[in-house]
Design a protein around this motif. Sequence first.
Motif, PDB file in Angstrom:
ATOM      1  N   SER A  30       0.692  -1.286   0.002  1.00  0.00           N
ATOM      2  CA  SER A  30      -0.045   0.146  -0.027  1.00  0.00           C
ATOM      3  C   SER A  30       0.873   1.292   0.256  1.00  0.00           C
ATOM      4  O   SER A  30       2.171   1.135   0.639  1.00  0.00           O
ATOM      5  CB  SER A  30      -0.834   0.172   1.242  1.00  0.00           C
ATOM      6  N   PRO A  31       0.351   2.379  -0.365  1.00  0.00           N
ATOM      7  CA  PRO A  31       1.417   3.603  -0.636  1.00  0.00           C
ATOM      8  C   PRO A  31       1.730   3.855   0.992  1.00  0.00           C
ATOM      9  O   PRO A  31       0.816   3.807   2.028  1.00  0.00           O
ATOM     10  CB  PRO A  31       0.231   4.764  -1.008  1.00  0.00           C
ATOM     11  N   GLY A  32       2.980   4.023   0.910  1.00  0.00           N
ATOM     12  CA  GLY A  32       3.430   4.491   2.248  1.00  0.00           C
ATOM     13  C   GLY A  32       3.901   3.109   3.256  1.00  0.00           C
ATOM     14  O   GLY A  32       4.448   3.207   4.469  1.00  0.00           O
ATOM     15  N   LYS A  33       3.469   2.198   2.876  1.00  0.00           N
ATOM     16  CA  LYS A  33       3.669   0.812   3.591  1.00  0.00           C
ATOM     17  C   LYS A  33       4.907  -0.065   3.173  1.00  0.00           C
ATOM     18  O   LYS A  33       5.057   0.320   2.092  1.00  0.00           O
ATOM     19  CB  LYS A  33       2.291   0.002   3.676  1.00  0.00           C
ATOM     20  N   GLU A  34       5.310  -0.962   3.870  1.00  0.00           N
ATOM     21  CA  GLU A  34       6.147  -1.995   3.532  1.00  0.00           C
ATOM     22  C   GLU A  34       5.937  -3.089   2.911  1.00  0.00           C
ATOM     23  O   GLU A  34       4.646  -3.615   3.245  1.00  0.00           O
ATOM     24  CB  GLU A  34       7.191  -1.821   4.625  1.00  0.00           C
ATOM     25  N   GLY A  35       6.581  -3.867   2.113  1.00  0.00           N
ATOM     26  CA  GLY A  35       6.207  -5.236   1.503  1.00  0.00           C
ATOM     27  C   GLY A  35       7.616  -5.742   1.081  1.00  0.00           C
ATOM     28  O   GLY A  35       8.476  -5.061   0.696  1.00  0.00           O
ATOM     29  N   TYR A  36       7.524  -7.029   0.804  1.00  0.00           N
ATOM     30  CA  TYR A  36       8.661  -7.626  -0.108  1.00  0.00           C
ATOM     31  C   TYR A  36       8.543  -7.729  -1.233  1.00  0.00           C
ATOM     32  O   TYR A  36       7.513  -7.880  -2.051  1.00  0.00           O
ATOM     33  CB  TYR A  36       8.787  -8.957   0.883  1.00  0.00           C
ATOM     34  N   ILE A  37       9.929  -7.586  -2.250  1.00  0.00           N
ATOM     35  CA  ILE A  37       9.794  -7.556  -3.413  1.00  0.00           C
ATOM     36  C   ILE A  37      11.025  -8.892  -3.771  1.00  0.00           C
ATOM     37  O   ILE A  37      11.786  -8.935  -2.744  1.00  0.00           O
ATOM     38  CB  ILE A  37      10.238  -6.218  -4.068  1.00  0.00           C
ATOM     39  N   LEU A  38      10.926  -9.234  -4.893  1.00  0.00           N
ATOM     40  CA  LEU A  38      12.058 -10.111  -5.339  1.00  0.00           C
ATOM     41  C   LEU A  38      12.750  -9.601  -6.570  1.00  0.00           C
ATOM     42  O   LEU A  38      12.194  -9.461  -7.528  1.00  0.00           O
ATOM     43  CB  LEU A  38      11.440 -11.694  -5.812  1.00  0.00           C
ATOM     44  N   ILE A  39      14.306  -9.270  -6.356  1.00  0.00           N
ATOM     45  CA  ILE A  39      15.197  -8.685  -7.403  1.00  0.00           C
ATOM     46  C   ILE A  39      16.226  -9.694  -7.437  1.00  0.00           C
ATOM     47  O   ILE A  39      17.063  -9.779  -6.544  1.00  0.00           O
ATOM     48  CB  ILE A  39      15.374  -7.242  -7.054  1.00  0.00           C
ATOM     49  N   GLU A  40      16.491 -10.388  -8.598  1.00  0.00           N
ATOM     50  CA  GLU A  40      17.792 -11.139  -8.953  1.00  0.00           C
ATOM     51  C   GLU A  40      17.982 -12.126  -7.894  1.00  0.00           C
ATOM     52  O   GLU A  40      18.796 -12.370  -7.460  1.00  0.00           O
ATOM     53  CB  GLU A  40      18.895 -10.319  -8.935  1.00  0.00           C
ATOM     54  N   GLY A  41      16.812 -12.677  -7.588  1.00  0.00           N
ATOM     55  CA  GLY A  41      16.824 -13.746  -6.282  1.00  0.00           C
ATOM     56  C   GLY A  41      16.926 -13.367  -5.081  1.00  0.00           C
ATOM     57  O   GLY A  41      16.987 -14.254  -4.252  1.00  0.00           O
ATOM     58  N   GLU A  42      16.884 -12.174  -4.844  1.00  0.00           N
ATOM     59  CA  GLU A  42      16.994 -11.833  -3.598  1.00  0.00           C
ATOM     60  C   GLU A  42      15.600 -10.873  -2.820  1.00  0.00           C
ATOM     61  O   GLU A  42      14.919 -10.101  -3.592  1.00  0.00           O
ATOM     62  CB  GLU A  42      18.121 -10.566  -3.351  1.00  0.00           C
ATOM     63  N   ARG A  43      15.472 -11.319  -1.689  1.00  0.00           N
ATOM     64  CA  ARG A  43      14.203 -10.688  -1.082  1.00  0.00           C
ATOM     65  C   ARG A  43      14.598  -9.328  -0.341  1.00  0.00           C
ATOM     66  O   ARG A  43      15.392  -9.175   0.156  1.00  0.00           O
ATOM     67  CB  ARG A  43      13.638 -11.519  -0.055  1.00  0.00           C
ATOM     68  N   TRP A  44      13.804  -8.339  -0.790  1.00  0.00           N
ATOM     69  CA  TRP A  44      14.036  -6.846  -0.367  1.00  0.00           C
ATOM     70  C   TRP A  44      12.951  -6.245   0.006  1.00  0.00           C
ATOM     71  O   TRP A  44      11.693  -6.585  -0.250  1.00  0.00           O
ATOM     72  CB  TRP A  44      14.527  -5.918  -1.488  1.00  0.00           C
TER      73      TRP A  44
END
Length: 120
Positions: free
Chosen positions: A72-86
């Motif tokens: 959500s806007p202003g909230k945090e969540g996880y993404i996957l980039i080049e096999g790494e969770r950020w």
Amino acid sequence: MVSHIAIPIILILVVILLLVLTGQYADPIVAIPSLVIVGFISYRIFYVVWKTRGRNLYTYTGKIGKALDDISPGKEGYILIEGERWLAISDEPISEGDEVIVVGMENLKLRVKKYTRVRA
């Protein structure tokens, strides 16, 4: 970072010390190849440091990834980039599975926005 200068100097001093302690400093068959090897190693260390100075190997700006959570806007969540969770933050709503592009980095969180592919 003084290590790029200290390592070759230490290598040269160790080789010279070994040559002097063993009495081989006057023997060109031992001394010349030893100094050539140390010189080559020193050259390679300086070369690598020179070529990589100022390069940020950990930049993710412009890379495309996939959202693992709803963000959500202003909230945090996880993404996957080049096999790494950020951990990521966005100013717009992003659904799980959407493609995202990294637009910046704040501390250890990536700032992302939705990525839409342009068809040619």
